[in-house]
Design a protein around this motif. Sequence first.
Motif, PDB file in Angstrom:
ATOM      1  N   ASP A 148       0.851  -1.190   0.000  1.00 32.95           N
ATOM      2  CA  ASP A 148       0.000   0.000   0.000  1.00 32.95           C
ATOM      3  C   ASP A 148       0.887   1.241   0.000  1.00 32.95           C
ATOM      4  O   ASP A 148       1.466   1.588   1.038  1.00 32.95           O
ATOM      5  CB  ASP A 148      -0.905  -0.025   1.233  1.00 32.95           C
ATOM      6  CG  ASP A 148      -1.844   1.158   1.320  1.00 32.95           C
ATOM      7  OD1 ASP A 148      -1.746   2.093   0.492  1.00 32.95           O
ATOM      8  OD2 ASP A 148      -2.682   1.155   2.233  1.00 32.95           O
ATOM      9  N   PRO A 149       1.028   1.909  -1.151  1.00 29.93           N
ATOM     10  CA  PRO A 149       1.903   3.084  -1.221  1.00 29.93           C
ATOM     11  C   PRO A 149       1.531   4.180  -0.221  1.00 29.93           C
ATOM     12  O   PRO A 149       2.418   4.834   0.332  1.00 29.93           O
ATOM     13  CB  PRO A 149       1.727   3.580  -2.659  1.00 29.93           C
ATOM     14  CG  PRO A 149       1.229   2.404  -3.414  1.00 29.93           C
ATOM     15  CD  PRO A 149       0.429   1.589  -2.440  1.00 29.93           C
ATOM     16  N   ALA A 150       0.256   4.372   0.030  1.00 32.00           N
ATOM     17  CA  ALA A 150      -0.160   5.399   0.989  1.00 32.00           C
ATOM     18  C   ALA A 150       0.281   5.032   2.398  1.00 32.00           C
ATOM     19  O   ALA A 150       0.690   5.896   3.174  1.00 32.00           O
ATOM     20  CB  ALA A 150      -1.669   5.601   0.934  1.00 32.00           C
ATOM     21  N   SER A 161       0.944  10.025  -2.399  1.00 31.79           N
ATOM     22  CA  SER A 161       1.614   9.096  -3.314  1.00 31.79           C
ATOM     23  C   SER A 161       2.932   9.732  -3.733  1.00 31.79           C
ATOM     24  O   SER A 161       3.043  10.298  -4.820  1.00 31.79           O
ATOM     25  CB  SER A 161       0.744   8.829  -4.541  1.00 31.79           C
ATOM     26  OG  SER A 161      -0.433   8.166  -4.194  1.00 31.79           O
TER      27      SER A 161
END
Length: 75
Positions: free
Chosen positions: A13-15, A53
Amino acid sequence: IAEYLTIVLEENDPAALAGALGTVARARGMTQVAEASGVTREALYRALRPDASPRFDTVQRVMTALGVKLTAVPS
């Protein structure tokens, strides 16, 4: 720090990674991390909020400033 970020990276999960890097950077001192990474404090706060992001180069610079690195391993 490395163990914490490894756990977060496993979530894909990039966030979540942005938020975790922000948490670690604030714990270390955002000014110090900003200086070491070559990114302004204001830009780091924006890039490392939980819903952000950030660009890969920003993530890489922050991780280097924190003394950790990304490593690829077989899944």
